[in-house]
Design a protein around this motif. Structure first.
Motif, PDB file in Angstrom:
ATOM      1  N   ILE A   8       0.869  -1.169   0.000  1.00  0.00           N
ATOM      2  CA  ILE A   8       0.000   0.000   0.000  1.00  0.00           C
ATOM      3  C   ILE A   8       0.909   1.223   0.000  1.00  0.00           C
ATOM      4  CG2 ILE A   8      -1.627   1.370   1.352  1.00  0.00           C
ATOM      5  CD1 ILE A   8      -2.825  -1.275   2.368  1.00  0.00           C
ATOM      6  N   VAL A   9       0.644   2.165  -0.887  1.00  0.00           N
ATOM      7  CA  VAL A   9       1.413   3.405  -0.922  1.00  0.00           C
ATOM      8  C   VAL A   9       0.701   4.441  -0.059  1.00  0.00           C
ATOM      9  CG1 VAL A   9       2.310   5.265  -2.372  1.00  0.00           C
ATOM     10  CG2 VAL A   9       2.367   2.903  -3.195  1.00  0.00           C
ATOM     11  N   ASN A  10       1.472   5.124   0.753  1.00  0.00           N
ATOM     12  CA  ASN A  10       0.978   6.174   1.633  1.00  0.00           C
ATOM     13  C   ASN A  10       1.407   7.533   1.095  1.00  0.00           C
ATOM     14  OD1 ASN A  10       0.074   7.710   3.791  1.00  0.00           O
ATOM     15  ND2 ASN A  10       1.828   7.212   5.086  1.00  0.00           N
ATOM     16  N   ALA A  11       0.466   8.450   0.986  1.00  0.00           N
ATOM     17  CA  ALA A  11       0.775   9.841   0.644  1.00  0.00           C
ATOM     18  C   ALA A  11       1.205  10.520   1.941  1.00  0.00           C
ATOM     19  CB  ALA A  11      -0.443  10.525   0.040  1.00  0.00           C
ATOM     20  N   ALA A  12       2.502  10.432   2.231  1.00  0.00           N
ATOM     21  CA  ALA A  12       3.064  10.854   3.510  1.00  0.00           C
ATOM     22  C   ALA A  12       3.511  12.315   3.476  1.00  0.00           C
ATOM     23  CB  ALA A  12       4.263   9.957   3.856  1.00  0.00           C
ATOM     24  N   ASN A  13       3.899  12.811   4.649  1.00  0.00           N
ATOM     25  CA  ASN A  13       4.567  14.106   4.716  1.00  0.00           C
ATOM     26  C   ASN A  13       6.059  13.853   4.911  1.00  0.00           C
ATOM     27  OD1 ASN A  13       5.160  13.987   7.671  1.00  0.00           O
ATOM     28  ND2 ASN A  13       2.939  14.106   7.832  1.00  0.00           N
ATOM     29  N   SER A  14       6.867  14.849   4.651  1.00  0.00           N
ATOM     30  CA  SER A  14       8.321  14.642   4.657  1.00  0.00           C
ATOM     31  C   SER A  14       8.872  14.260   6.023  1.00  0.00           C
ATOM     32  CB  SER A  14       9.041  15.881   4.120  1.00  0.00           C
ATOM     33  OG  SER A  14       8.743  17.004   4.916  1.00  0.00           O
ATOM     34  N   PRO A  58      10.283  15.334  -0.908  1.00  0.00           N
ATOM     35  CA  PRO A  58       9.271  15.186  -1.951  1.00  0.00           C
ATOM     36  C   PRO A  58       9.817  14.457  -3.180  1.00  0.00           C
ATOM     37  CG  PRO A  58       9.136  17.367  -1.007  1.00  0.00           C
ATOM     38  CD  PRO A  58      10.375  16.716  -0.434  1.00  0.00           C
ATOM     39  N   GLY A  59       8.994  13.550  -3.711  1.00  0.00           N
ATOM     40  CA  GLY A  59       9.369  12.771  -4.893  1.00  0.00           C
ATOM     41  C   GLY A  59      10.092  11.486  -4.571  1.00  0.00           C
ATOM     42  N   HIS A  60      10.464  11.278  -3.336  1.00  0.00           N
ATOM     43  CA  HIS A  60      11.185  10.079  -2.916  1.00  0.00           C
ATOM     44  C   HIS A  60      10.236   9.136  -2.172  1.00  0.00           C
ATOM     45  CE1 HIS A  60      15.324  11.513  -3.845  1.00  0.00           C
ATOM     46  NE2 HIS A  60      14.665  12.666  -3.847  1.00  0.00           N
ATOM     47  N   ALA A  61      10.720   7.946  -1.850  1.00  0.00           N
ATOM     48  CA  ALA A  61       9.903   6.958  -1.159  1.00  0.00           C
ATOM     49  C   ALA A  61      10.758   6.134  -0.203  1.00  0.00           C
ATOM     50  CB  ALA A  61       9.232   6.034  -2.178  1.00  0.00           C
ATOM     51  N   VAL A 113       6.327  11.184  -0.650  1.00  0.00           N
ATOM     52  CA  VAL A 113       5.951  12.557  -0.332  1.00  0.00           C
ATOM     53  C   VAL A 113       5.694  13.316  -1.624  1.00  0.00           C
ATOM     54  CG1 VAL A 113       6.634  14.684   0.832  1.00  0.00           C
ATOM     55  CG2 VAL A 113       7.354  12.455   1.759  1.00  0.00           C
ATOM     56  N   GLY A 114       4.445  13.674  -1.824  1.00  0.00           N
ATOM     57  CA  GLY A 114       4.063  14.413  -3.016  1.00  0.00           C
ATOM     58  C   GLY A 114       4.345  15.897  -2.874  1.00  0.00           C
ATOM     59  N   PRO A 115       4.224  16.608  -3.980  1.00  0.00           N
ATOM     60  CA  PRO A 115       4.457  18.051  -3.959  1.00  0.00           C
ATOM     61  C   PRO A 115       3.248  18.812  -3.424  1.00  0.00           C
ATOM     62  CG  PRO A 115       3.796  17.383  -6.149  1.00  0.00           C
ATOM     63  CD  PRO A 115       3.904  16.120  -5.323  1.00  0.00           C
ATOM     64  N   ILE A 116       3.518  19.943  -2.816  1.00  0.00           N
ATOM     65  CA  ILE A 116       2.471  20.895  -2.475  1.00  0.00           C
ATOM     66  C   ILE A 116       2.241  21.750  -3.717  1.00  0.00           C
ATOM     67  CG2 ILE A 116       1.878  22.876  -1.032  1.00  0.00           C
ATOM     68  CD1 ILE A 116       3.658  21.580   1.169  1.00  0.00           C
ATOM     69  N   TRP A 117       1.003  21.860  -4.134  1.00  0.00           N
ATOM     70  CA  TRP A 117       0.666  22.614  -5.340  1.00  0.00           C
ATOM     71  C   TRP A 117       0.915  24.106  -5.114  1.00  0.00           C
ATOM     72  CZ3 TRP A 117      -0.061  21.695 -10.248  1.00  0.00           C
ATOM     73  CH2 TRP A 117      -0.669  22.653 -11.051  1.00  0.00           C
ATOM     74  N   GLU A 118       1.733  24.672  -5.984  1.00  0.00           N
ATOM     75  CA  GLU A 118       2.031  26.105  -5.920  1.00  0.00           C
ATOM     76  C   GLU A 118       1.754  26.772  -7.267  1.00  0.00           C
ATOM     77  OE1 GLU A 118       5.628  27.272  -3.791  1.00  0.00           O
ATOM     78  OE2 GLU A 118       5.844  25.181  -3.154  1.00  0.00           O
ATOM     79  N   GLY A 119       0.799  26.234  -8.004  1.00  0.00           N
ATOM     80  CA  GLY A 119       0.424  26.823  -9.275  1.00  0.00           C
ATOM     81  C   GLY A 119       0.951  26.094 -10.491  1.00  0.00           C
ATOM     82  N   ASP A 145       7.792  11.545  -9.963  1.00  0.00           N
ATOM     83  CA  ASP A 145       8.866  10.875  -9.217  1.00  0.00           C
ATOM     84  C   ASP A 145       8.308  10.047  -8.058  1.00  0.00           C
ATOM     85  OD1 ASP A 145      10.790  11.920 -10.916  1.00  0.00           O
ATOM     86  OD2 ASP A 145      11.413  13.505  -9.516  1.00  0.00           O
ATOM     87  N   CYS A 146       7.227  10.503  -7.442  1.00  0.00           N
ATOM     88  CA  CYS A 146       6.590   9.728  -6.369  1.00  0.00           C
ATOM     89  C   CYS A 146       6.170   8.352  -6.874  1.00  0.00           C
ATOM     90  CB  CYS A 146       5.347  10.448  -5.847  1.00  0.00           C
ATOM     91  SG  CYS A 146       5.666  11.919  -4.880  1.00  0.00           S
ATOM     92  N   TYR A 147       5.531   8.333  -8.028  1.00  0.00           N
ATOM     93  CA  TYR A 147       5.066   7.064  -8.591  1.00  0.00           C
ATOM     94  C   TYR A 147       6.243   6.201  -9.027  1.00  0.00           C
ATOM     95  CZ  TYR A 147       0.365   8.840  -8.245  1.00  0.00           C
ATOM     96  OH  TYR A 147      -0.816   9.312  -7.744  1.00  0.00           O
ATOM     97  N   ARG A 148       7.207   6.800  -9.703  1.00  0.00           N
ATOM     98  CA  ARG A 148       8.374   6.023 -10.170  1.00  0.00           C
ATOM     99  C   ARG A 148       9.190   5.463  -9.005  1.00  0.00           C
ATOM    100  NH1 ARG A 148       8.241   9.690 -14.593  1.00  0.00           N
ATOM    101  NH2 ARG A 148       9.421  11.265 -13.475  1.00  0.00           N
TER     102      ARG A 148
END
Length: 184
Positions: A26-32, A68-71, A88-94, A105-108
């Protein structure tokens, strides 16, 4: 449920709670900080139990968290899986700060780590589309593109037979079902 096949790997879109999914990873959308949080991260830690947090704390001691982008990988505690991959996914900044690359990179990195431990199945949540604010449609496109590109590489180490996108919200399920056929 909607399913396509790329090479020997089935890719499915499921609607539901990822903590109820059964399989290898199971992949978790974690914080750094790897310290648990809200949304899917909180649910995985709550249902998985304290074993997951203890392993996350050990990872923090060794490397100070996860950028972010790593696992990173831990056991799954009480979840019906063998491991949890925390990414850890990116925080959307536009969209102009490399968010799409970081999300891909998170998925890869998660798929690579799954292959390193010999996993045959993996389930992804909708990374960064909750509190991190990534718009759902572009996030879906990035996720499906990253996974399909990974599977199309000439990889001798790919053991994955099943990749599931487990969508908690119906609008995400609808997006993934709609977009999935574009990546066959």
């Amino acid at each position: 449920m909607k399913t396509i096949t790329i090479g020997k790997t089935l890719i499915s879109v499921l609607s539901g709670d990822i903590t109820a999914w059964t399989g290898d990873i199971i992949v978790n959308a974690a914080n750094s900080g790897l310290l648990g949080g809200n949304g899917v991260d909180g649910a995985i830690h709550r249902i998985g139990g304290p074993e997951i947090m203890e392993q996350c704390k050990e990872i923090r001691k060794l490397q100070g968290g996860c950028p972010p982008g790593h696992a990173v990988i831990t056991g799954a505690g009480n979840l019906d899986a063998k491991h949890v991959i925390h990414t850890v996914g990116p925080i959307w900044e536009g969209g102009g700060r490399g968010e799409a690359q970081t999300l891909a990179d998170c998925y890869r990195s998660s798929l690579q780590l799954a292959n390193e431990v010999g996993a045959r199945s993996i389930a992804f949540p909708n990374i960064s589309t909750g509190i991190y604010g990534y718009p759902k449609s572009p996030a879906c496109d990035v996720a499906l593109k990253a996974v399909s590109e990974f599977l199309r590489e000439d990889r001798q180490d790919n053991r994955l037979e099943q990749i599931d996108f487990v969508c908690f919200e119906s609008d995400n399920t609808d997006l993934y079902v709609q977009w999935l056929e574009h990546y066959v």
